[in-house]
Design an enzyme around this catalytic site. Structure first.
Site, PDB file in Angstrom:
ATOM      1  N   GLU A  15       0.831  -1.219   0.000  1.00  0.00           N
ATOM      2  CA  GLU A  15       0.000   0.000   0.000  1.00  0.00           C
ATOM      3  C   GLU A  15       0.859   1.259   0.000  1.00  0.00           C
ATOM      4  O   GLU A  15       0.537   2.244   0.659  1.00  0.00           O
ATOM      5  CB  GLU A  15      -0.946   0.023   1.213  1.00  0.00           C
ATOM      6  CG  GLU A  15      -2.120  -0.900   1.107  1.00  0.00           C
ATOM      7  CD  GLU A  15      -2.792  -0.791  -0.229  1.00  0.00           C
ATOM      8  OE1 GLU A  15      -3.043   0.341  -0.678  1.00  0.00           O
ATOM      9  OE2 GLU A  15      -3.017  -1.833  -0.843  1.00  0.00           O
TER      10      GLU A  15
HETATM   11  C1  LIG Z   1       2.173  -9.796   0.742  1.00  0.00           C
HETATM   12  C2  LIG Z   1       2.108  -8.742  -0.308  1.00  0.00           C
HETATM   13  C3  LIG Z   1       0.867  -8.402  -0.840  1.00  0.00           C
HETATM   14  C4  LIG Z   1       0.796  -7.440  -1.865  1.00  0.00           C
HETATM   15  N1  LIG Z   1      -0.422  -7.178  -2.441  1.00  0.00           N
HETATM   16  C5  LIG Z   1      -0.462  -6.393  -3.563  1.00  0.00           C
HETATM   17  C6  LIG Z   1      -1.675  -6.253  -4.310  1.00  0.00           C
HETATM   18  O1  LIG Z   1      -2.728  -6.809  -3.957  1.00  0.00           O
HETATM   19  N2  LIG Z   1      -1.650  -5.503  -5.436  1.00  0.00           N
HETATM   20  C7  LIG Z   1      -0.511  -4.872  -5.877  1.00  0.00           C
HETATM   21  O2  LIG Z   1      -0.556  -4.199  -6.904  1.00  0.00           O
HETATM   22  N3  LIG Z   1       0.651  -4.980  -5.183  1.00  0.00           N
HETATM   23  C8  LIG Z   1       0.697  -5.728  -4.040  1.00  0.00           C
HETATM   24  N4  LIG Z   1       1.877  -5.875  -3.352  1.00  0.00           N
HETATM   25  C9  LIG Z   1       3.080  -5.190  -3.838  1.00  0.00           C
HETATM   26  C10 LIG Z   1       3.473  -4.017  -2.976  1.00  0.00           C
HETATM   27  O3  LIG Z   1       2.551  -2.977  -3.097  1.00  0.00           O
HETATM   28  C11 LIG Z   1       4.901  -3.624  -3.408  1.00  0.00           C
HETATM   29  O4  LIG Z   1       5.749  -4.630  -2.900  1.00  0.00           O
HETATM   30  C12 LIG Z   1       5.304  -2.268  -2.900  1.00  0.00           C
HETATM   31  O5  LIG Z   1       4.577  -1.275  -3.574  1.00  0.00           O
HETATM   32  C13 LIG Z   1       6.805  -1.988  -3.096  1.00  0.00           C
HETATM   33  O6  LIG Z   1       7.217  -2.275  -4.384  1.00  0.00           O
HETATM   34  P1  LIG Z   1       8.489  -3.229  -4.601  1.00  0.00           P
HETATM   35  O7  LIG Z   1       8.257  -4.468  -3.835  1.00  0.00           O
HETATM   36  O8  LIG Z   1       8.752  -3.345  -6.044  1.00  0.00           O
HETATM   37  O9  LIG Z   1       9.670  -2.462  -3.876  1.00  0.00           O
HETATM   38  P2  LIG Z   1      10.572  -1.285  -4.500  1.00  0.00           P
HETATM   39  O10 LIG Z   1       9.705  -0.281  -5.168  1.00  0.00           O
HETATM   40  O11 LIG Z   1      11.673  -1.901  -5.280  1.00  0.00           O
HETATM   41  O12 LIG Z   1      11.169  -0.649  -3.180  1.00  0.00           O
HETATM   42  C14 LIG Z   1      12.270  -1.196  -2.444  1.00  0.00           C
HETATM   43  C15 LIG Z   1      12.697  -0.174  -1.409  1.00  0.00           C
HETATM   44  O13 LIG Z   1      13.122   1.021  -2.071  1.00  0.00           O
HETATM   45  C16 LIG Z   1      12.391   2.151  -1.613  1.00  0.00           C
HETATM   46  N5  LIG Z   1      12.152   3.053  -2.746  1.00  0.00           N
HETATM   47  C17 LIG Z   1      11.690   2.721  -3.975  1.00  0.00           C
HETATM   48  N6  LIG Z   1      11.558   3.827  -4.734  1.00  0.00           N
HETATM   49  C18 LIG Z   1      11.935   4.876  -3.975  1.00  0.00           C
HETATM   50  C19 LIG Z   1      12.004   6.287  -4.179  1.00  0.00           C
HETATM   51  N7  LIG Z   1      11.614   6.849  -5.332  1.00  0.00           N
HETATM   52  N8  LIG Z   1      12.443   7.075  -3.163  1.00  0.00           N
HETATM   53  C20 LIG Z   1      12.803   6.523  -1.995  1.00  0.00           C
HETATM   54  N9  LIG Z   1      12.764   5.194  -1.733  1.00  0.00           N
HETATM   55  C21 LIG Z   1      12.314   4.384  -2.712  1.00  0.00           C
HETATM   56  C22 LIG Z   1      11.104   1.581  -1.043  1.00  0.00           C
HETATM   57  O14 LIG Z   1      10.540   2.442  -0.047  1.00  0.00           O
HETATM   58  C23 LIG Z   1      11.572   0.248  -0.456  1.00  0.00           C
HETATM   59  O15 LIG Z   1      12.077   0.431   0.819  1.00  0.00           O
HETATM   60  C24 LIG Z   1       1.980  -6.797  -2.305  1.00  0.00           C
HETATM   61  C25 LIG Z   1       3.210  -7.125  -1.740  1.00  0.00           C
HETATM   62  C26 LIG Z   1       3.277  -8.096  -0.765  1.00  0.00           C
HETATM   63  C27 LIG Z   1       4.622  -8.453  -0.207  1.00  0.00           C
END
Ligand SMILES: Cc1cc2nc3c(=O)[nH]c(=O)nc-3n(C[C@H](O)[C@H](O)[C@H](O)COP(=O)(O)OP(=O)(O)OC[C@H]3O[C@@H](n4cnc5c(N)ncnc54)[C@H](O)[C@@H]3O)c2cc1C
Length: 589
Positions: free
Chosen positions: A436
């Site tokens: 989220e």
């Molecule tokens: C159990 C689970 C359920 C989920 N359910 C859903 C769902 O129903 N629908 C859906 O669409 N998604 C879902 N997600 C996905 C979730 O929303 C994403 O994992 C989340 O948005 C982060 O994206 P990412 O994992 O690619 O991490 P990344 O975007 O790669 O981030 C990794 C780290 O880098 C930081 N970061 C990234 N970009 C920046 C920036 N510009 N500035 C500063 N820091 C940054 C982040 O804060 C984080 O700490 C789910 C994930 C999990 C684990």
């Protein structure tokens, strides 16, 4: 230990709704003319019973067995089918949705209380109805009439469920990199192709139909978020009367094996020319999707409160039953007699109860954004809610996790053992700081979008409201401790925000590096504000009132000093994150 599965915090909710908050601007006002404290109490009492008796018992079993992927289909954990049937038949899914779409038409303050109990009793379960509610809200606002009138009542009734499909392998926080394509078909619908990952309840056996709310890129659309449009992609085609037709090629290919939340299937979802319907207009996808995201964001925060509160309740039982320590020549004493255990209980309790008040405050502002008598009043309430939402999401999930961790500590070695039922809370809750919108993204949103790019309007109103309450209680010597701590915290927040606003546009990276600490400061200041209001109302001799006064004093004396460090960390230049080039920073070993 013979602890109940879940203890609903009904006494505290009643205190907040009936003695602390002024709900006269919502209860009895259009569209909530029929809503009274009696109704709120009856709904929450029944919701608490449901959470304790129906959802609580499936939580640990769901964790042990988890959702399974069998023969290309997702099977939910034992007990989920029956629990969902009871939830749906009880009318809980559409609690705050408008009656004309089959909802119960209750304000968000009541829905929020229910959300805490559903989440606290079984976080994995809570994800499913939440998405149905949030999708229904979006579709009421944006879908064409025919689509809306077929889909929304079924979502509100829980007959159909919904997902939110944003994430892709290369598009996590960076939603603008979404690659799923949507191409127009002759009949006005669209054909979607691409892979979505991490999709919660992307498939399951709880309802016959799933409505995927998916972001995709149309032909020739600009790069970035401006090129995204929103589509509903059903698992099965459907007719206007809701009859289901052919299977749409929107297929789950696997589910993830996770640290926690094992009963909530997290799916890889492939769209292979799947039929979809655009909602909200071409290029408006992210803006439209935010109507769903905002509903979910409040509840993602509530996960921290609900699960942290459930962990606290288990710890409260354990520290009275477990006997350890005391004089060797006398029987051992309960853990709760020890000063360090009491410190942990005071810490957990004062943090959880402040968050519960913050939850109702945020929900109340969202309700007032609908019911306030004037357009200006509605706009102010909406802006206050917008200010509080990222704080609630990030502060609640981080704090709830710390509280769950402290609960494990109170249990000692048994806390680390699955049977005690507390280590699951830590594992389940860990993800709430990630999905989220990660807590880092929330801090960025708070500082850059809500503080700096808004000329501080939302922030200014927030500070003004706290000042008004400080003045209102200036003549109460019994509130001196919490008032002084709040005034001091507010002064620190003011110093940091002034320093951020003084930064030239090109140097805002210093504010980005301090944003996490700034958000933590706002969470603590808002908590202290809630404690001032709770302590001001708790003037009686009941156990609850005495506890409120003492917990307010504890929050002031023990937890507010953390603001000294947070202020130092949040100040521009304190987080010296750019002294090293990336290669030097990451070289290791
Ligand atoms: C159990 C689970 C359920 C989920 N359910 C859903 C769902 O129903 N629908 C859906 O669409 N998604 C879902 N997600 C996905 C979730 O929303 C994403 O994992 C989340 O948005 C982060 O994206 P990412 O994992 O690619 O991490 P990344 O975007 O790669 O981030 C990794 C780290 O880098 C930081 N970061 C990234 N970009 C920046 C920036 N510009 N500035 C500063 N820091 C940054 C982040 O804060 C984080 O700490 C789910 C994930 C999990 C684990």
């Amino acid at each position: 230990m013979n602890a109940p599965y879940y203890v609903p915090p009904l006494e505290d909710m009643r205190f907040l709704l009936e003695e602390v908050f002024d709900l006269s601007g919502v209860f009895g006002q259009p569209p909530y003319e029929e809503i009274s404290f009696d109704i709120a109490r009856a709904v929450l009492d029944e919701g608490g019973r449901f959470a304790a008796e129906v959802l609580g018992p499936v939580n640990a079993r769901g964790d042990a067995v988890g959702a399974q992927f069998v023969d290309g289909e997702v099977r939910t954990a034992p007990g989920f089918i029956d629990a969902y049937r009871q939830y749906r038949d009880g009318g809980w899914v559409g609690l705050d949705l408008p009656p004309e779409y089959g909802g119960q038409g209750l304000p968000l303050v009541i829905q929020a209380g229910m959300a805490e109990m559903v989440t606290g009793s079984c976080m994995a379960f809570s994800m499913l109805p939440l998405m149905g509610r949030a999708a229904a809200r979006l579709l009421i606002g944006h879908a064409e009439a025919a689509l809306r009138d077929t889909v929304v009542p079924r979502l509100a009734a829980g007959e159909w469920t919904a997902t939110i499909c944003i994430s892709e392998p290369q598009a996590g926080s960076d939603v603008g990199r979404t690659a799923t394509r949507a191409t127009p078909r002759d009949d006005g619908s669209w054909s979607l192709s691409g892979t979505k990952i991490f999709i919660t309840f992307g498939d399951h056996d709880l309802a016959p139909q799933i409505i995927h709310m998916a972001l995709a890129r149309t032909p020739g659309a600009p790069v970035g978020t401006r090129g995204l449009s929103l589509f509903i992609v059903p698992k099965f085609d459907f007719a206007a009367d809701g009859a289901l037709g052919a299977r749409n090629p929107a297929i789950v290919t696997s589910i993830e094996h996770k640290m926690g939340l094992k009963a909530s299937p997290t799916c890889v979802l492939n769209f292979d020319g799947a039929r979809g319907f655009m909602v909200g207009g071409e290029g408006n996808g992210l803006k439209t999707m935010f109507d769903m995201v905002n509903v979910m964001r409040l509840e993602a925060g509530i996960h921290g409160l609900g699960v942290g509160g459930a962990a606290l309740a288990k710890a409260l039982t354990y520290v009275t039953e477990r006997l350890q320590g005391g004089n060797a020549d006398a029987p051992p004493v309960p853990l709760v007699d020890h000063a360090d255990i009491r410190r942990m209980i005071y810490t957990m309790r004062s943090r959880i109860e402040a968050m519960r008040a913050m939850m109702f405050e945020t929900a109340l502002q969202l309700d007032l954004a609908v019911t306030a008598g004037s357009a200006a009043g509605r706009a102010t309430a909406r802006e206050q809610a917008q200010w509080l939402l990222p704080i609630g999401k990030a502060f609640f999930t981080a704090t709830g996790f710390e509280v769950a961790n402290l609960a494990v500590q109170c249990f000692g070695g048994y806390g680390y053992i699955a049977e005690a039922g507390v280590e699951q809370y830590v594992r389940d809750l860990r993800v709430a700081s990630i999905y989220e919108g990660t807590n880092g993204i929330q801090a960025f949103d708070l500082v850059v979008r809500k503080l700096l790019n808004d000329e501080g309007r939302r922030y200014g109103e927030f500070v003004a409201r706290i000042r008004r309450d400080l003045e209102q209680h200036a003549a109460r010597p019994d509130l001196l401790d919490i008032r002084s701590a709040l005034a001091d915290g507010l002064a620190r927040l003011e110093r940091v925000s002034a320093a951020y606003r003084a930064l030239p546009r090109g140097q805002r990276r210093a504010a980005e590096a301090g944003a996490a600490a700034f958000l933590a400061m706002t969470g603590r200041v808002t908590s202290a504000w809630m404690w001032l209001r709770m302590a001001a109302a708790a003037t009686g001799g009941s156990a609850l009132h005495r506890r409120k006064r003492e917990l307010a004093a504890f929050y002031a004396s023990y937890l507010m000093p953390e603001l000294l460090a947070l202020e130092a960390q949040a100040m521009p230049g304190a987080a010296r994150v750019d002294g090293l080039d990336a290669e030097t920073l990451v070289s290791y070993g």
